[in-house]
Scaffold this motif. Sequence first.
Motif, PDB file in Angstrom:
ATOM      1  N   LYS A 423       0.844  -1.191   0.000  1.00 29.12           N
ATOM      2  CA  LYS A 423       0.000   0.000   0.000  1.00 29.12           C
ATOM      3  C   LYS A 423       0.882   1.244   0.000  1.00 29.12           C
ATOM      4  CE  LYS A 423      -0.542   0.999   4.926  1.00 29.12           C
ATOM      5  NZ  LYS A 423      -1.472   1.419   5.981  1.00 29.12           N
ATOM      6  N   PRO A 424       0.433   2.323  -0.646  1.00 27.94           N
ATOM      7  CA  PRO A 424       1.187   3.575  -0.601  1.00 27.94           C
ATOM      8  C   PRO A 424       1.261   4.117   0.825  1.00 27.94           C
ATOM      9  CG  PRO A 424      -0.489   3.621  -2.338  1.00 27.94           C
ATOM     10  CD  PRO A 424      -0.755   2.415  -1.513  1.00 27.94           C
ATOM     11  N   ASP A 425       2.264   4.926   1.087  1.00 29.70           N
ATOM     12  CA  ASP A 425       2.464   5.464   2.430  1.00 29.70           C
ATOM     13  C   ASP A 425       1.299   6.319   2.909  1.00 29.70           C
ATOM     14  OD1 ASP A 425       4.909   4.211   2.586  1.00 29.70           O
ATOM     15  OD2 ASP A 425       6.045   5.982   1.947  1.00 29.70           O
ATOM     16  N   ASP A 426       0.583   6.973   1.963  1.00 31.32           N
ATOM     17  CA  ASP A 426      -0.486   7.869   2.396  1.00 31.32           C
ATOM     18  C   ASP A 426      -1.823   7.166   2.593  1.00 31.32           C
ATOM     19  OD1 ASP A 426      -0.975   7.378  -0.276  1.00 31.32           O
ATOM     20  OD2 ASP A 426      -1.411   9.471  -0.791  1.00 31.32           O
ATOM     21  N   MET A 427      -1.896   5.867   2.317  1.00 36.79           N
ATOM     22  CA  MET A 427      -3.116   5.122   2.638  1.00 36.79           C
ATOM     23  C   MET A 427      -3.169   4.898   4.142  1.00 36.79           C
ATOM     24  SD  MET A 427      -4.131   2.247  -0.173  1.00 36.79           S
ATOM     25  CE  MET A 427      -4.779   2.742  -1.782  1.00 36.79           C
ATOM     26  N   GLN A 428      -4.300   5.255   4.753  1.00 36.13           N
ATOM     27  CA  GLN A 428      -4.395   5.268   6.209  1.00 36.13           C
ATOM     28  C   GLN A 428      -4.970   3.985   6.802  1.00 36.13           C
ATOM     29  OE1 GLN A 428      -6.672   9.038   6.174  1.00 36.13           O
ATOM     30  NE2 GLN A 428      -5.063   9.822   7.522  1.00 36.13           N
ATOM     31  N   GLY A 429      -5.574   3.151   5.972  1.00 33.50           N
ATOM     32  CA  GLY A 429      -6.158   1.920   6.481  1.00 33.50           C
ATOM     33  C   GLY A 429      -5.125   0.821   6.636  1.00 33.50           C
ATOM     34  N   GLU A 430      -5.575  -0.302   7.175  1.00 33.83           N
ATOM     35  CA  GLU A 430      -4.733  -1.474   7.364  1.00 33.83           C
ATOM     36  C   GLU A 430      -5.394  -2.686   6.727  1.00 33.83           C
ATOM     37  OE1 GLU A 430      -1.785  -1.258   8.623  1.00 33.83           O
ATOM     38  OE2 GLU A 430      -1.952   0.825   9.326  1.00 33.83           O
ATOM     39  N   SER A 431      -4.601  -3.626   6.269  1.00 33.52           N
ATOM     40  CA  SER A 431      -5.142  -4.825   5.631  1.00 33.52           C
ATOM     41  C   SER A 431      -5.759  -5.754   6.672  1.00 33.52           C
ATOM     42  CB  SER A 431      -4.036  -5.572   4.883  1.00 33.52           C
ATOM     43  OG  SER A 431      -4.511  -6.840   4.436  1.00 33.52           O
ATOM     44  N   TRP A 432      -7.011  -6.161   6.416  1.00 35.71           N
ATOM     45  CA  TRP A 432      -7.655  -7.142   7.297  1.00 35.71           C
ATOM     46  C   TRP A 432      -7.497  -8.577   6.769  1.00 35.71           C
ATOM     47  CZ3 TRP A 432     -10.913  -9.027   3.748  1.00 35.71           C
ATOM     48  CH2 TRP A 432     -11.654  -8.180   2.924  1.00 35.71           C
ATOM     49  N   ARG A 433      -6.611  -8.783   5.816  1.00 34.65           N
ATOM     50  CA  ARG A 433      -6.423 -10.113   5.227  1.00 34.65           C
ATOM     51  C   ARG A 433      -6.114 -11.173   6.284  1.00 34.65           C
ATOM     52  NH1 ARG A 433      -1.898 -11.525   0.521  1.00 34.65           N
ATOM     53  NH2 ARG A 433      -2.371 -13.770   0.343  1.00 34.65           N
ATOM     54  N   ALA A 434      -5.190 -10.881   7.190  1.00 30.12           N
ATOM     55  CA  ALA A 434      -4.816 -11.861   8.213  1.00 30.12           C
ATOM     56  C   ALA A 434      -5.979 -12.138   9.155  1.00 30.12           C
ATOM     57  CB  ALA A 434      -3.601 -11.361   8.990  1.00 30.12           C
ATOM     58  N   LEU A 435      -6.786 -11.114   9.457  1.00 30.79           N
ATOM     59  CA  LEU A 435      -7.948 -11.319  10.322  1.00 30.79           C
ATOM     60  C   LEU A 435      -8.930 -12.287   9.669  1.00 30.79           C
ATOM     61  CD1 LEU A 435      -8.671  -7.654  11.486  1.00 30.79           C
ATOM     62  CD2 LEU A 435      -7.355  -9.404  12.688  1.00 30.79           C
ATOM     63  N   ALA A 436      -9.168 -12.114   8.377  1.00 36.55           N
ATOM     64  CA  ALA A 436     -10.087 -13.000   7.664  1.00 36.55           C
ATOM     65  C   ALA A 436      -9.573 -14.431   7.641  1.00 36.55           C
ATOM     66  CB  ALA A 436     -10.305 -12.499   6.245  1.00 36.55           C
ATOM     67  N   ALA A 437      -8.261 -14.574   7.635  1.00 37.93           N
ATOM     68  CA  ALA A 437      -7.648 -15.904   7.628  1.00 37.93           C
ATOM     69  C   ALA A 437      -7.612 -16.531   9.018  1.00 37.93           C
ATOM     70  CB  ALA A 437      -6.239 -15.819   7.055  1.00 37.93           C
ATOM     71  N   GLY A 438      -8.115 -15.827  10.013  1.00 32.70           N
ATOM     72  CA  GLY A 438      -8.177 -16.372  11.359  1.00 32.70           C
ATOM     73  C   GLY A 438      -6.937 -16.158  12.196  1.00 32.70           C
ATOM     74  N   GLU A 439      -6.035 -15.314  11.748  1.00 36.67           N
ATOM     75  CA  GLU A 439      -4.808 -15.070  12.496  1.00 36.67           C
ATOM     76  C   GLU A 439      -5.036 -14.020  13.581  1.00 36.67           C
ATOM     77  OE1 GLU A 439      -1.546 -14.139   9.921  1.00 36.67           O
ATOM     78  OE2 GLU A 439      -2.221 -15.528   8.352  1.00 36.67           O
ATOM     79  N   GLU A 440      -4.278 -14.140  14.643  1.00 32.40           N
ATOM     80  CA  GLU A 440      -4.281 -13.124  15.694  1.00 32.40           C
ATOM     81  C   GLU A 440      -3.104 -12.187  15.457  1.00 32.40           C
ATOM     82  OE1 GLU A 440      -4.445 -14.620  19.618  1.00 32.40           O
ATOM     83  OE2 GLU A 440      -6.226 -15.866  19.267  1.00 32.40           O
ATOM     84  N   ILE A 441      -3.413 -10.945  15.164  1.00 31.87           N
ATOM     85  CA  ILE A 441      -2.379  -9.954  14.883  1.00 31.87           C
ATOM     86  C   ILE A 441      -2.668  -8.696  15.699  1.00 31.87           C
ATOM     87  CG2 ILE A 441      -1.950 -10.820  12.542  1.00 31.87           C
ATOM     88  CD1 ILE A 441      -3.651  -8.476  11.496  1.00 31.87           C
ATOM     89  N   PRO A 442      -1.669  -7.860  15.945  1.00 33.81           N
ATOM     90  CA  PRO A 442      -1.932  -6.575  16.614  1.00 33.81           C
ATOM     91  C   PRO A 442      -2.933  -5.768  15.788  1.00 33.81           C
ATOM     92  CG  PRO A 442       0.418  -7.027  16.517  1.00 33.81           C
ATOM     93  CD  PRO A 442      -0.228  -8.053  15.647  1.00 33.81           C
ATOM     94  N   TRP A 443      -3.936  -5.206  16.441  1.00 34.28           N
ATOM     95  CA  TRP A 443      -4.989  -4.511  15.704  1.00 34.28           C
ATOM     96  C   TRP A 443      -5.491  -3.337  16.518  1.00 34.28           C
ATOM     97  CZ3 TRP A 443      -5.657  -4.781  10.766  1.00 34.28           C
ATOM     98  CH2 TRP A 443      -6.818  -4.256  10.171  1.00 34.28           C
ATOM     99  N   ARG A 444      -6.251  -2.465  15.880  1.00 37.72           N
ATOM    100  CA  ARG A 444      -6.735  -1.238  16.522  1.00 37.72           C
ATOM    101  C   ARG A 444      -7.728  -1.548  17.646  1.00 37.72           C
ATOM    102  NH1 ARG A 444      -9.395  -0.904  11.382  1.00 37.72           N
ATOM    103  NH2 ARG A 444      -7.804   0.553  10.644  1.00 37.72           N
ATOM    104  N   ASP A 445      -7.766  -0.634  18.610  1.00 44.45           N
ATOM    105  CA  ASP A 445      -8.704  -0.770  19.718  1.00 44.45           C
ATOM    106  C   ASP A 445      -9.850   0.233  19.607  1.00 44.45           C
ATOM    107  OD1 ASP A 445      -7.381   1.592  20.223  1.00 44.45           O
ATOM    108  OD2 ASP A 445      -6.979   1.156  22.345  1.00 44.45           O
ATOM    109  N   ALA A 446      -9.835   1.081  18.548  1.00 45.93           N
ATOM    110  CA  ALA A 446     -10.862   2.108  18.407  1.00 45.93           C
ATOM    111  C   ALA A 446     -10.902   2.593  16.961  1.00 45.93           C
ATOM    112  CB  ALA A 446     -10.580   3.285  19.347  1.00 45.93           C
ATOM    113  N   ILE A 447     -12.059   3.126  16.570  1.00 44.13           N
ATOM    114  CA  ILE A 447     -12.208   3.715  15.235  1.00 44.13           C
ATOM    115  C   ILE A 447     -12.588   5.185  15.375  1.00 44.13           C
ATOM    116  CG2 ILE A 447     -12.904   1.515  14.221  1.00 44.13           C
ATOM    117  CD1 ILE A 447     -15.795   2.878  14.116  1.00 44.13           C
TER     118      ILE A 447
END
Length: 540
Positions: A423-447
Amino acid sequence: MKKHHLLIQPRLRKYSGNLLSLLFIVSFFLTSCQQEEATEKQPNILFIMTDDHTQQALNAYGQGLLDSVYFPNMDRLAKEGALFKNSFVTNSICAPSRAVLLTGKYSHLNGKVDNVGPFNWDQPTYPKLLQEAGYATALIGKIHLGGKPQGYDFSLTLPGQGNYYNPEFIRNGEEEVKFEGHCEALIPQFVVDWIDKEWDRSKPFAINYHTKAPHRNWMAEEKYLDYLEDQEFEFPGNFFDDYEGRGTAAREQEMEIVDNMYWGWDMKFEENPFSGEPSRLAAPFGRMTDEQMEAWNAVYGPANEKFKEELPEGRELARFMFHRYLRDYLKVVKSVDDGIGEVLDYLEANELLDNTIVVYTSDQGFYLGEHGWYDKRFMYEQSLSTPLLVRYPKEIKAGTVVEDLVMNLDHAPTILDYAGLEKPDDMQGESWRALAAGEEIPWRDAIYYHYYEYPGPHSVKRHYGVRTDRYKLIHFYYDIDEWEMYDLEVDPNEMNSIYDDPAYEEVQEMLHTRLEELREQYGDSDTLNQQFIERSLSKN
């Protein structure tokens, strides 16, 4: 812009793996090696976005409103893939949400804060990056961003909001063509036709398949005109909300089903049944052929005449308007579900489905009578949340449920991730690919959320706020300065603000701190707010 007003009758087809023609088989084998080489590295991407479809109107979310109404193709995606329970938008209104999808940036950075201002197509978007990386790209359906779409080899889009019956489409941003039929029957046909006839099989495809439905004014396809007409629904528990326990914004909105819907546009009467005067905004019946109008009148005519004879008041008037709205809304969702099924069946019959990432979402949620409302805009749950279903059996186990907080801001980075791109540096979102695959990864606590379109339709005040897994803090500003806070575990319907409640003093302090951290992280500020206010005032 060229305009062709000839009504074009589309060719209707059914696809079956057992009925493939010899010609197709020969063509398939001639291209299969080349196609296999491309798709082994990069999957196809089918991104389906509806307009104003809400979690309450999707069986897979199990909220109980629609126990007897089924959307089997949407449910199929949930059963065969992942369902995101906490999927949210950053700005609950059509065009800004679509700009966030394409850019992966908040409204204040991509420039599209409301439905009025222009969208800058020259800025980086994920379809451009896919196209540059060798994807065959197409945009079919509604985009509602004006201008000529960039990043697509092919586009066939509705102008503005588009029409349900006999709609115009703009081909490749230049040529306007009018088709005969219903929008939600046409769009999936166009998707299948592009894959079947236009797709360069040496490349993986990436399609934005965007429906008009279930956006207002909910004009059902002919085959569903009488669907649900005998179905009774219970009012949501807070339909007759008096807005006590909240501030000015909830009381001064103009999105109540009984008080703010139009007799023509929404209730499908040719005139105000109480006064006999023309409706403030008439339904576009003039677009319909004689045959379409005859089918329409056969269903709505008797019901409307009965209403005019009785002229109900109070709770019975509310019951009629609620049912007319909800039934019409669900009728067009049913057509959307049919279209999704048509496209999935084609992909499956042609052995493309399992190498295609299928994403289903909407540009925001919607109110189906909660608080007595329709429409969206508020940071309250029904419009803040939106469906998100993802099918990709190579990585996602059937029946996966994701609890983490995701946003439409994350879709662009995720799609690029699946395509093997950074992703380009100015894209502010994060990929949820690992979440969909069932992985536990560091993730946001608020939106973080921010809505700007006031003064404007429905009179929803400007506001921004933060939501965690349990709590929500909202600041309404511009012509007021009010705060609301909710404990979603105790008060999931958001009926009583607990702002300044001593029992929540520490929580309130934490939410204020987290809000300021997110505003800094995403580059939002009061200075920017003032700039957008001044820009809005200059247009008015």
